[in-house]
Design a protein around this motif. Sequence first.
Motif, short mmCIF file in Angstrom:
data_model
loop_
_atom_site.label_atom_id
_atom_site.label_comp_id
_atom_site.label_asym_id
_atom_site.label_seq_id
_atom_site.Cartn_x
_atom_site.Cartn_y
_atom_site.Cartn_z
N ASP B 337 -72.26 116.62 -46.84
CA ASP B 337 -71.26 117.36 -47.61
C ASP B 337 -69.92 117.39 -46.89
O ASP B 337 -68.86 117.32 -47.50
N GLN B 339 -68.75 115.09 -45.01
CA GLN B 339 -68.14 113.79 -45.23
C GLN B 339 -67.40 113.76 -46.57
O GLN B 339 -66.29 113.24 -46.69
N ALA B 340 -68.01 114.35 -47.58
CA ALA B 340 -67.39 114.38 -48.91
C ALA B 340 -66.08 115.16 -48.87
O ALA B 340 -65.07 114.77 -49.46
N GLU B 341 -66.08 116.27 -48.10
CA GLU B 341 -64.87 117.08 -47.99
C GLU B 341 -63.80 116.35 -47.17
O GLU B 341 -62.62 116.37 -47.51
#
Lengths: 201, 360, 306
Positions: B337, B339-341
């Motif tokens: 998560d 990484q997504a942010e």
Amino acid sequence: MTAVTSAAFDGGFRQPVFDAQTTFRAIMDALARPGRRVICRPLATAPAPMSPLMAAVALTLVDPETPVWLDGALAASADVRGWFAFQTGAPMVDQPADAAFAFVVDPARMPPLSAFAQGTPEYPDRSTTLVVSAESVEDTGAVFTGPGIETSVLFDTRPAIPAFAEQWQANRALFPRGVDLLFVAADAIVGLPRSSRLRTG
Amino acid sequence: MYVAVKGGERAIENAHRLLADERRGDRTLPSITLEQIAGQLSLAVDRVMAEGSLFDRDLAALAVKQARGDLIEAIFLIRAYRTTLPRFGATHPIETAAMRVRRRISATFKDLPGGQLLGPTFDYTHRLLDPDLAGDPDLPAPALRPELPTAMPRVTDLLGNEGLIEADPAETGEPVGDLTREPLSFPADRDLRLQGLARGDEGYLLALAYSTQRGYGRTHPFVGEIRMGEVEVEIDVPELGFSVVIGRITVTECQMVNQFKGSAKAPPAFTRGYGLAFGHQERKAMSMALVDRSLRAGELGEDRTAPAQDEEFVLSHCDNVQSTGFVEHLKLPHYVDFQAELDLVRRMRTEVAEKREAAE
Amino acid sequence: MNALPPTAATVAHDTPAYNFAYLDEQTKRMIRRAILKGIAIPGYQVPFASREMPMPYGWGTGGVQVTAAVLGPDDVLKVIDQGADDTTNAVAIRGFFRKTAGVRTTTHTAEATVIQTRHRIPEAPLAEHQILVYQVPIPEPLRFLEPRETETRTMHALEEYGLMHVKLYEDIARHGHIATTYAYPVKVDGRYIMDPSPTPKFDNPKMHRSKALQLFGAGREKRIYAIPPHTDVVSLDFEDHPFKVQTFAQPCALCAAEGVYLDEVLLDDKGGRMFVCSDTDNCEERRAAGHRGALAGDDISRKDRS
């Protein structure tokens, strides 16, 4: 009505943990893939007119926390009532609307689907699951679509539930409220959750 | 070449060995016994029993030892064990009026039937560290009554006889709820609220109770009575056709007498807040009684404005096994998560930079 | 009445005998009933009497209870966390089931019949006979807009989802993007808005019409929900801001896979970094099949970073 015989004490799962798990997976598969005949070997027995597979379904799902309603043919047998009391400890209810599970061996004379618990808009899960005997399951007849069905599925059960198409459409119109059905044949279960749509025309 | 982190299983096993090693500590000292924990750290054991919802001093002592004195961890151990136990039945309600009372105080009457009985309390001790306790000093024997009182009327009963306090709710015959067997839904009835509070974190309830005293949902409380002692636990045995006493447990009960209510129909009467905890848990029982009374705001026609009056807020956050689990879960890996942010923040920063460049 | 609670002495000396897959049969029945309701009402959160498990709330107790309720002796279990089989939490949960159920475990996605996951969906499409069990921390997609269960329950009942769209649109107004990158809300079969658990939104399309049954367990919040196979799962979006998944500028440094989710690994404190597959099994299988990424060349294979 007759007195309870020793039949009430027979017929439980031989291996409760594993037999319940096996039967549950078949039930879950059936509800997740509506209209599909999911083969399930009966691993329990119960007094007539309850079929062995219906007995296994009952042992898998029912316990003292689930009020049970029996149709006339089942309720007439003291042995069946005794079997439920001894094997499951489930409280029996007279009103279909009070039942978490309903067991029906005589679909032709069963109350309308709308007589059972439908859940509430906030808690649609507080509804009745009906376990209904099917002498035969045919892959003809009505066409269903919806979750769990890749394109569409045809199926029909005998004996039929009266005015089933109309009743099912009314049930689906209540979504997310409504009842779920498990048809139980001799060696197979077919699920019809409230999410299934009956295709018309 | 990059070598991915492997061997999680071995790392975990070794971490647990390290934990066991540190728990044992200095091997030249004797291992602390469960009897010592149960006997000398008895209030820690009481708290573990109360919030663990299981009355068993030996197991609670074991949990305290295993948890290295971390009481929330110990409570968690007890809860995880409790949930596997079969249920044989429900006991009759305990009768605290028939308690073998070891402590009983009332703040509402100077004297009353049964009297004030201080019992073992920190109250009025001077909080000065006692260097003698570093050793094992000889102690003068305490003066004890020859017989513990076994029937002492409750202050709320004395007030109730005159109709000065609201009556206890009538026995409905309805089964008492159990939030460990049925998921809690709101609004929750008082039985479930009290169960939640009884299992709730002492520190959390203390803070909420304190907030009501400072005006966040004030209820004008008086300690009608606090009593601590042993009560009998009775259970019906269907095979015998009568009930039998299966044991005695220590409990602390607090009855708060709160601001009166009245209406055109009903004359004014004081209202109740109730607290009950396993063992000697006075702070817990008092906090529980204050919060119980606050949660009755709706029922008593008071405005609900403060956190302690909000049952969903109070009950959803009072369980320390739940809250510690969720707070501590943040240390689990979250890199997917994150990484997504990261990707989004980088992208947005690039866009801002591009816009700025274009504007220049 | 002979089975009173054990004393410390009996606990210390007896090895406790736990049921298959730890849970007692009564608890399994209760969870199984909730699973069936979840399947019948796709995307609806069914309350269930979640038990205290011998692992902390927030660490997969919901997923573990669902797995324990469906698992049988013939199942093959895979457990992943962040896409990887070897993360500590995945290792601990896999060990739990090996110990309490004695089931066969695997790291190969294709071999597994039950896959318990935290934060990822495997890259390889799942098959009909597979069940994917998600660990869910906060099952309520509306929770961060409205903390009260009493309110959100009514919103679901009335299908009143305007607030969610407003939130997403405010993101666009403020950031030029929908700022939700994981736990991105979906609509299931055109009815319930559902939290897919904190998977990156990259994984959302994998839920749509998946052949596998997807079960979601939230232990602390006491909710179970489900997506049956072949069910429409649509990520919320707007006509002028259609839903898009993350893309990565470079392929996996180990197996050269593109179109998969990558983890960023920092190599030093000077900005050195590499991107590698989050799905470790997928990456290993690709490498076994001869795929090589930029940092997996044979020439440097003996050079250990340590």
